[in-house]
Scaffold this active site. Sequence first.
Site, PDB file in Angstrom:
ATOM      1  N   GLY A  45       0.824  -1.208   0.000  1.00  0.00           N
ATOM      2  CA  GLY A  45       0.000   0.000   0.000  1.00  0.00           C
ATOM      3  C   GLY A  45       0.856   1.255   0.000  1.00  0.00           C
ATOM      4  N   LEU A 100       0.455   3.554  -2.054  1.00  0.00           N
ATOM      5  CA  LEU A 100       0.797   3.447  -3.477  1.00  0.00           C
ATOM      6  C   LEU A 100       1.307   4.777  -4.022  1.00  0.00           C
ATOM      7  CD1 LEU A 100      -2.109   1.210  -4.876  1.00  0.00           C
ATOM      8  CD2 LEU A 100       0.089   0.517  -3.888  1.00  0.00           C
ATOM      9  N   HIS A 148       4.303   2.079  -8.082  1.00  0.00           N
ATOM     10  CA  HIS A 148       3.254   1.046  -8.086  1.00  0.00           C
ATOM     11  C   HIS A 148       2.308   1.270  -9.270  1.00  0.00           C
ATOM     12  CE1 HIS A 148       4.059   1.426  -3.560  1.00  0.00           C
ATOM     13  NE2 HIS A 148       4.373   0.167  -3.795  1.00  0.00           N
ATOM     14  N   GLN A 175       7.572  -9.473   7.919  1.00  0.00           N
ATOM     15  CA  GLN A 175       8.813  -9.008   7.298  1.00  0.00           C
ATOM     16  C   GLN A 175       9.411  -7.782   7.988  1.00  0.00           C
ATOM     17  OE1 GLN A 175       6.685  -8.438   3.485  1.00  0.00           O
ATOM     18  NE2 GLN A 175       7.933  -6.596   3.244  1.00  0.00           N
ATOM     19  N   VAL A 216      10.840   3.363 -11.071  1.00  0.00           N
ATOM     20  CA  VAL A 216      10.347   4.701 -11.408  1.00  0.00           C
ATOM     21  C   VAL A 216      10.999   5.694 -10.450  1.00  0.00           C
ATOM     22  CG1 VAL A 216       8.300   6.170 -11.561  1.00  0.00           C
ATOM     23  CG2 VAL A 216       8.169   3.761 -12.244  1.00  0.00           C
ATOM     24  N   SER A 224       9.446   5.727  -3.341  1.00  0.00           N
ATOM     25  CA  SER A 224       9.317   4.756  -2.254  1.00  0.00           C
ATOM     26  C   SER A 224       8.301   5.284  -1.257  1.00  0.00           C
ATOM     27  CB  SER A 224      10.667   4.578  -1.549  1.00  0.00           C
ATOM     28  OG  SER A 224      10.487   3.951  -0.291  1.00  0.00           O
TER      29      SER A 224
HETATM   30  P1  AMP Z   1       6.166  -2.125  -1.578  1.00  0.00           P
HETATM   31  O1  AMP Z   1       4.757  -1.640  -1.495  1.00  0.00           O
HETATM   32  O2  AMP Z   1       7.187  -1.100  -1.229  1.00  0.00           O
HETATM   33  O3  AMP Z   1       6.367  -3.455  -0.891  1.00  0.00           O
HETATM   34  O4  AMP Z   1       6.427  -2.422  -3.120  1.00  0.00           O
HETATM   35  C1  AMP Z   1       5.557  -3.230  -3.873  1.00  0.00           C
HETATM   36  C2  AMP Z   1       6.186  -3.506  -5.217  1.00  0.00           C
HETATM   37  O5  AMP Z   1       6.409  -2.289  -5.903  1.00  0.00           O
HETATM   38  C3  AMP Z   1       7.546  -4.211  -5.095  1.00  0.00           C
HETATM   39  O6  AMP Z   1       7.639  -5.190  -6.106  1.00  0.00           O
HETATM   40  C4  AMP Z   1       8.504  -3.072  -5.309  1.00  0.00           C
HETATM   41  O7  AMP Z   1       9.751  -3.496  -5.826  1.00  0.00           O
HETATM   42  C5  AMP Z   1       7.758  -2.211  -6.312  1.00  0.00           C
HETATM   43  N1  AMP Z   1       8.256  -0.832  -6.256  1.00  0.00           N
HETATM   44  C6  AMP Z   1       8.551  -0.093  -5.152  1.00  0.00           C
HETATM   45  N2  AMP Z   1       9.067   1.100  -5.508  1.00  0.00           N
HETATM   46  C7  AMP Z   1       9.099   1.132  -6.857  1.00  0.00           C
HETATM   47  C8  AMP Z   1       9.538   2.093  -7.830  1.00  0.00           C
HETATM   48  N3  AMP Z   1      10.054   3.264  -7.468  1.00  0.00           N
HETATM   49  N4  AMP Z   1       9.404   1.763  -9.138  1.00  0.00           N
HETATM   50  C9  AMP Z   1       8.893   0.575  -9.523  1.00  0.00           C
HETATM   51  N5  AMP Z   1       8.469  -0.371  -8.655  1.00  0.00           N
HETATM   52  C10 AMP Z   1       8.572  -0.102  -7.344  1.00  0.00           C
END
Ligand code: AMP
Length: 285
Positions: free
Chosen positions: A31, A33, A37, A61, A176, A185
């Site tokens: 989430g 997002l 995402h 985790q 991205v 992030s």
């Molecule tokens: P998270 O919600 O941080 O656990 O991320 C969910 C998914 O989105 C994971 O597969 C991450 O690697 C991907 N993700 C996180 N940040 C980025 C970004 N800046 N660009 C592309 N994918 C991302």
Amino acid sequence: MILASEPEELRNLLDEARRRGDTVGLHPTMGALHGGHEANIAKMAAECDTAAVTIFVNPLQFGPGEDFSSYPRDLEADLSRAERAGAGIVFAPSREAMYPEEPLVSVAVRKLADGLEGRRRPGHFDGVATVVTKLLALAGPCYAYFGEKDYQQLVIVRRLVKDLSLPAVVVACPTVRETDGLALSSRNAYLSPELRRAAPALYCALLAGKRAIDERAEREADPVREEMRAVLLREELVEPDYAEVTDPCTLEPLGKISGEVRLLVAARLGRARLIDNLSAGAGEG
Ligand code: AMP
């Protein structure tokens, strides 16, 4: 867009989709997002007939003292972002729905979790592997979308799928970035304006490492590590953790560079711990 909160609902929805002949995509997230995402969801929606996003802040985790309780959560905003990006289904279970009892069985990651994030966050990748296994077990045969942003996680998920014969095809999504290079992030929300100004140092360090390898043909890994660390240290507010040069498949730290390598950095900025990575050396064949 359908919102499912019970595991069985997700299983039934995706079973039905496959019975209709749809290809199914799954993008697991925690989430909060953001544009990263959204790009991943848009890619999945363009490539798969049914696009499902999961939103679950997985307690397994997070280590003691990490940000599980303060991790940003905003389901309403997430639902509109997911829908705008093209998701057909969002699965957002409660903790109780995912773990009705204390789990007694989990997935253990060896070797690939020994270094980098795994070394700093003991148990983290076991928690990731366990929840991803659960999500893929619920989803059934699918294309599973994971970001390169979390490179060690991507490598581990690929191997998880292979070693446990899970019925998924892992699809990697490019990172991205903001216009100044900072990788998007959810944890960027922790940065004060001052820290935000310092944060592109991670990407600058990776670019410096990549230039050393691709443009100056540096073939020793240590000078590349030192150069990346020096770039991180130029920013007073950045506390470097690691600056690594690894094999892109095994994540083993390298001595000599030949062919493609993966550069990975991690640093603390105030209470935020940020990670980033980049490929280098791919051009030389
Ligand atoms: P998270 O919600 O941080 O656990 O991320 C969910 C998914 O989105 C994971 O597969 C991450 O690697 C991907 N993700 C996180 N940040 C980025 C970004 N800046 N660009 C592309 N994918 C991302």
